[in-house]
Design an enzyme around this catalytic site. Structure first.
Site, PDB file in Angstrom:
ATOM      1  N   HIS A  98      90.059  24.468 -87.567  1.00 32.21           N
ATOM      2  CA  HIS A  98      89.389  23.528 -86.713  1.00 32.21           C
ATOM      3  C   HIS A  98      89.959  22.231 -87.229  1.00 32.21           C
ATOM      4  CE1 HIS A  98      86.955  24.192 -90.260  1.00 32.21           C
ATOM      5  NE2 HIS A  98      86.667  22.799 -90.415  1.00 32.21           N
ATOM      6  N   HIS A 100      88.743  18.083 -87.418  1.00 29.26           N
ATOM      7  CA  HIS A 100      87.658  17.270 -87.396  1.00 29.26           C
ATOM      8  C   HIS A 100      87.926  15.919 -86.706  1.00 29.26           C
ATOM      9  CE1 HIS A 100      84.872  18.716 -90.624  1.00 29.26           C
ATOM     10  NE2 HIS A 100      86.292  19.660 -90.916  1.00 29.26           N
TER      11      HIS A 100
HETATM   12  P1  AMP Z   1      85.170  22.403 -93.185  1.00 28.62           P
HETATM   13  O1  AMP Z   1      84.973  21.799 -94.453  1.00 28.62           O
HETATM   14  O2  AMP Z   1      86.598  21.703 -92.914  1.00 28.62           O
HETATM   15  O3  AMP Z   1      85.599  23.682 -93.208  1.00 28.62           O
HETATM   16  O4  AMP Z   1      84.436  21.865 -92.147  1.00 28.62           O
HETATM   17  C1  AMP Z   1      83.427  22.614 -91.758  1.00 28.62           C
HETATM   18  C2  AMP Z   1      82.265  21.847 -90.660  1.00 28.62           C
HETATM   19  O5  AMP Z   1      81.615  22.814 -90.269  1.00 28.62           O
HETATM   20  C3  AMP Z   1      81.555  20.869 -91.563  1.00 28.62           C
HETATM   21  O6  AMP Z   1      81.643  19.607 -91.486  1.00 28.62           O
HETATM   22  C4  AMP Z   1      80.148  21.546 -91.402  1.00 28.62           C
HETATM   23  O7  AMP Z   1      79.126  20.414 -91.235  1.00 28.62           O
HETATM   24  C5  AMP Z   1      80.331  22.106 -89.970  1.00 28.62           C
HETATM   25  N1  AMP Z   1      79.500  23.067 -89.679  1.00 28.62           N
HETATM   26  C6  AMP Z   1      79.190  24.110 -90.181  1.00 28.62           C
HETATM   27  N2  AMP Z   1      78.222  24.772 -89.533  1.00 28.62           N
HETATM   28  C7  AMP Z   1      78.093  24.254 -88.296  1.00 28.62           C
HETATM   29  C8  AMP Z   1      77.280  24.459 -87.427  1.00 28.62           C
HETATM   30  N3  AMP Z   1      76.352  25.597 -87.263  1.00 28.62           N
HETATM   31  N4  AMP Z   1      77.340  23.627 -86.024  1.00 28.62           N
HETATM   32  C9  AMP Z   1      78.167  22.731 -86.158  1.00 28.62           C
HETATM   33  N5  AMP Z   1      78.903  22.155 -87.074  1.00 28.62           N
HETATM   34  C10 AMP Z   1      78.924  23.190 -88.372  1.00 28.62           C
END
Ligand code: AMP
Length: 134
Positions: A98, A100
């Site tokens: 993903h 950001h």
């Molecule tokens: P990463 O650390 O790059 O893997 O980022 C994962 C992101 O997913 C974090 O910024 C979380 O806040 C976000 N996240 C986790 N669960 C959810 C959810 N159910 N809906 C939206 N975002 C989420």
């Protein structure tokens, strides 16, 4: 592999979707760095970019570009941070590729650049030789 994002795609977990197509979805991050923080998520749960076809990566970036434009227009973002935490050592919490897209405002006080190092004598040139693409 099942991840929180595959559950979102299968509507097992709620999300606020901004976009979806055959290769990705874009949702609001539930814990935003700044409000309006978006995640552009590959439909296939590739753990990192190493696993993702370059055409798909290109498509994800095309969606990132559109999200960037929306954040600037609708939230009056002055800039965005576009970040991939590409593996656990880089802080990736969800092992499903993903991107950001984080809206930034002048003087919003958020920091994104980690502390920096310095190269020793000759090290910069050696690193360049080691890493040059063939
Ligand atoms: P990463 O650390 O790059 O893997 O980022 C994962 C992101 O997913 C974090 O910024 C979380 O806040 C976000 N996240 C986790 N669960 C959810 C959810 N159910 N809906 C939206 N975002 C989420």
């Amino acid at each position: 592999m099942e991840t929180v994002f595959t559950k979102i795609m299968h509507n097992q977990i709620p999300s606020v979707r901004l976009h979806e197509d055959e290769l990705c979805i874009a949702i609001l991050d539930i814990s935003p760095v700044n409000k309006g923080h978006v995640l552009v998520i590959s439909r296939e749960p590739y753990p990192t970019i190493a696993d993702c076809p370059v055409e798909t990566l290109g498509h994800l970036m095309s969606v990132v570009k559109r999200i960037d434009a929306v954040l600037r227009e609708k939230l009056h973002a002055d800039a965005t941070n576009i970040v991939i935490n590409n593996g656990p050592a880089a802080g990736q919490e969800v092992p499903h590729l993903h991107i950001h897209v984080i809206p930034r405002h002048d003087h919003d006080g958020k920091r994104f650049i980690p502390p920096k190092e310095k190269y020793g004598e000759g090290e910069l040139e050696r690193m360049g030789k080691l890493l040059r693409l063939d």
